[in-house]
Motif scaffolding. Structure first.
Motif, mmCIF file in Angstrom:
data_model
loop_
_atom_site.group_PDB
_atom_site.id
_atom_site.type_symbol
_atom_site.label_atom_id
_atom_site.label_comp_id
_atom_site.label_asym_id
_atom_site.label_seq_id
_atom_site.Cartn_x
_atom_site.Cartn_y
_atom_site.Cartn_z
ATOM 1 N N SER A 63 9.029 39.601 -54.785
ATOM 2 C CA SER A 63 9.288 40.463 -53.630
ATOM 3 C C SER A 63 9.749 41.811 -54.146
ATOM 4 O O SER A 63 9.907 42.004 -55.357
ATOM 5 C CB SER A 63 10.337 39.848 -52.690
ATOM 6 O OG SER A 63 11.638 39.912 -53.259
ATOM 7 N N LEU A 107 14.069 41.978 -48.980
ATOM 8 C CA LEU A 107 15.285 41.167 -49.026
ATOM 9 C C LEU A 107 15.847 40.883 -47.643
ATOM 10 O O LEU A 107 16.511 39.863 -47.444
ATOM 11 C CB LEU A 107 16.335 41.888 -49.887
ATOM 12 C CG LEU A 107 17.699 41.242 -50.058
ATOM 13 C CD1 LEU A 107 17.587 39.857 -50.689
ATOM 14 C CD2 LEU A 107 18.612 42.144 -50.899
ATOM 15 N N ARG A 108 15.587 41.768 -46.689
ATOM 16 C CA ARG A 108 16.153 41.619 -45.343
ATOM 17 C C ARG A 108 15.307 40.710 -44.442
ATOM 18 O O ARG A 108 15.608 40.604 -43.248
ATOM 19 C CB ARG A 108 16.312 42.997 -44.698
ATOM 20 C CG ARG A 108 17.326 43.872 -45.427
ATOM 21 C CD ARG A 108 17.506 45.215 -44.726
ATOM 22 N NE ARG A 108 18.437 46.070 -45.445
ATOM 23 C CZ ARG A 108 19.765 46.063 -45.285
ATOM 24 N NH1 ARG A 108 20.307 45.231 -44.411
ATOM 25 N NH2 ARG A 108 20.539 46.877 -45.971
ATOM 26 N N TYR A 141 11.399 34.424 -48.149
ATOM 27 C CA TYR A 141 11.928 33.613 -49.243
ATOM 28 C C TYR A 141 11.921 32.125 -48.894
ATOM 29 O O TYR A 141 11.711 31.291 -49.777
ATOM 30 C CB TYR A 141 13.331 34.104 -49.607
ATOM 31 C CG TYR A 141 13.314 35.557 -49.976
ATOM 32 C CD1 TYR A 141 12.995 35.969 -51.265
ATOM 33 C CD2 TYR A 141 13.543 36.535 -49.013
ATOM 34 C CE1 TYR A 141 12.934 37.317 -51.595
ATOM 35 C CE2 TYR A 141 13.477 37.881 -49.325
ATOM 36 C CZ TYR A 141 13.168 38.265 -50.612
ATOM 37 O OH TYR A 141 13.098 39.605 -50.929
ATOM 38 N N VAL A 163 13.960 40.009 -56.758
ATOM 39 C CA VAL A 163 14.164 41.103 -55.802
ATOM 40 C C VAL A 163 14.408 42.417 -56.542
ATOM 41 O O VAL A 163 15.478 43.032 -56.434
ATOM 42 C CB VAL A 163 15.331 40.811 -54.841
ATOM 43 C CG1 VAL A 163 15.289 41.774 -53.655
ATOM 44 C CG2 VAL A 163 15.314 39.376 -54.339
ATOM 45 N N TRP A 193 24.115 44.561 -50.381
ATOM 46 C CA TRP A 193 23.401 44.093 -51.559
ATOM 47 C C TRP A 193 23.858 42.695 -52.004
ATOM 48 O O TRP A 193 23.069 41.761 -52.086
ATOM 49 C CB TRP A 193 23.582 45.107 -52.687
ATOM 50 C CG TRP A 193 23.005 44.808 -54.030
ATOM 51 C CD1 TRP A 193 23.693 44.566 -55.182
ATOM 52 C CD2 TRP A 193 21.612 44.758 -54.398
ATOM 53 N NE1 TRP A 193 22.835 44.378 -56.240
ATOM 54 C CE2 TRP A 193 21.549 44.499 -55.787
ATOM 55 C CE3 TRP A 193 20.422 44.918 -53.698
ATOM 56 C CZ2 TRP A 193 20.345 44.377 -56.480
ATOM 57 C CZ3 TRP A 193 19.216 44.807 -54.386
ATOM 58 C CH2 TRP A 193 19.185 44.535 -55.757
ATOM 59 N N LEU A 245 21.671 39.075 -51.377
ATOM 60 C CA LEU A 245 21.142 38.377 -52.552
ATOM 61 C C LEU A 245 21.732 36.975 -52.673
ATOM 62 O O LEU A 245 21.019 35.996 -52.920
ATOM 63 C CB LEU A 245 21.412 39.178 -53.819
ATOM 64 C CG LEU A 245 20.597 40.475 -53.979
ATOM 65 C CD1 LEU A 245 21.136 41.280 -55.141
ATOM 66 C CD2 LEU A 245 19.120 40.167 -54.182
ATOM 67 N N ARG A 281 20.225 34.690 -49.984
ATOM 68 C CA ARG A 281 18.885 34.192 -50.280
ATOM 69 C C ARG A 281 18.950 33.056 -51.303
ATOM 70 O O ARG A 281 18.187 32.095 -51.225
ATOM 71 C CB ARG A 281 18.001 35.321 -50.811
ATOM 72 C CG ARG A 281 17.724 36.484 -49.876
ATOM 73 C CD ARG A 281 17.002 36.121 -48.603
ATOM 74 N NE ARG A 281 17.913 35.727 -47.558
ATOM 75 C CZ ARG A 281 18.517 36.553 -46.709
ATOM 76 N NH1 ARG A 281 18.314 37.848 -46.788
ATOM 77 N NH2 ARG A 281 19.330 36.083 -45.775
ATOM 78 N N VAL A 311 18.247 33.772 -58.056
ATOM 79 C CA VAL A 311 17.802 35.092 -57.623
ATOM 80 C C VAL A 311 18.036 36.069 -58.766
ATOM 81 O O VAL A 311 19.130 36.133 -59.329
ATOM 82 C CB VAL A 311 18.551 35.555 -56.363
ATOM 83 C CG1 VAL A 311 18.274 37.032 -56.077
ATOM 84 C CG2 VAL A 311 18.138 34.717 -55.149
ATOM 85 N N ALA A 351 17.613 40.155 -59.647
ATOM 86 C CA ALA A 351 17.426 41.432 -58.943
ATOM 87 C C ALA A 351 17.796 42.607 -59.842
ATOM 88 O O ALA A 351 18.971 42.965 -59.963
ATOM 89 C CB ALA A 351 18.269 41.460 -57.664
#
Length: 277
Positions: free
Chosen positions: A154, A159-160, A165, A178, A191, A195, A198, A206, A208
């Protein structure tokens, strides 16, 4: 693979693709030198510029993009999985794709992903963005099967949208990625929460990698690249917005353990909505 070392490369990309490419190579080599088996760079690794005409005047199509070629070569040379979080790729319709690439240790392309959700927002401080003016959104979610595990791809604003996910996790993703260029304003507020959520929702790692700091085009990004465990624990985090590398060892058995302990994926149910009143 039962475990591997993941690295986030935090950058401050600017308006000069050649300078960004040099920084990219230096930092990827450093991450591999620290023992990383998988290296991820941020959104807009190759070029970060707000002006639409300037961006479209500098980007290349995928076949001639020097960052894509260099990433393939580096992955093969260093025997790593190398994930360009994203870079702008010229399309044939007058727009660009915000496209991520995952290369294997032999240098071959495993998967590509075009950012689906466009950051078209007006923020409270007057900051305004219309990514859809420049970029054509993707329409396909991607889960890449690798020896490290199944990796969901992604980019940033995606992320939103938690359903993306969940769909990846239901398709077998054990690692959710991410790469981002989160604004400083939104990053401070959301942030870490997003994260970790998710990770917890999907019992998945995750990873990122982020852009950080004040960029040449005037934007400010939040940094704080991080890696979270399937229970939401932060395993590694950049403490600020300076360019840096953060690494963590991922024990892939933790995914199955968390999904067994709290089987929210197995317990997921389809349903309808009845709006009444």
């Amino acid at each position: 693979m039962e475990s591997f070392t993941a690295a986030c490369v935090q950058m401050r990309s600017g308006r000069d693709p050649a300078a960004n490419l040099e920084t990219f190579e230096t930092m990827v080599r450093e991450a591999a030198g620290q023992g990383a088996d998988y290296v991820q760079t941020p959104e807009m690794t190759g070029l970060l510029v707000r002006d639409r005409d300037e961006l479209l005047g500098k980007v290349r199509d995928e076949a001639s993009d020097p960052l894509v070629a260099k990433a393939s070569a580096l992955a093969g040379e260093l025997s790593i999985h190398l994930h360009i979080g994203s870079t702008a790729i010229r399309l044939d319709d007058g727009k660009a794709a915000n496209r991520g690439f995952l290369f294997g240790p032999d240098g071959a392309l495993i998967a590509r992903y075009d950012k689906i959700h466009m950051f078209d927002v007006d923020l409270p401080d007057g900051e305004s963005w219309r990514e859809s003016n420049t970029y054509r959104p993707g329409d396909e979610a991607v889960v890449a099967s690798t020896p490290l595990g199944a990796i969901g791809m992604s980019v940033c604003y995606d992320l939103r949208f938690p359903h993306l996910y969940r769909a990846q996790a239901r398709a077998g993703a054990e690692v959710l990625t991410v790469p981002a260029a989160f604004t400083r304003q939104t990053g401070r507020k959301h942030w870490h929460i997003l994260l970790r959520a998710r990770a917890i929702e999907n019992s998945a790692f995750v990873i990122a990698a982020a852009q950080g700091g004040l960029h040449e085009d005037g934007r400010e990004t939040y940094g704080h690249s991080l890696i979270a465990a399937p229970d939401g624990t932060v395993l590694a985090e950049a403490q600020g917005d300076e360019p840096c590398i953060v690494t963590a060892d991922l024990d892939m058995k933790a995914v199955a353990a968390q999904r067994s302990s709290i089987p929210n994926l197995a317990n997921d149910q389809d349903f309808t909505i009845d709006v009444v009143g």
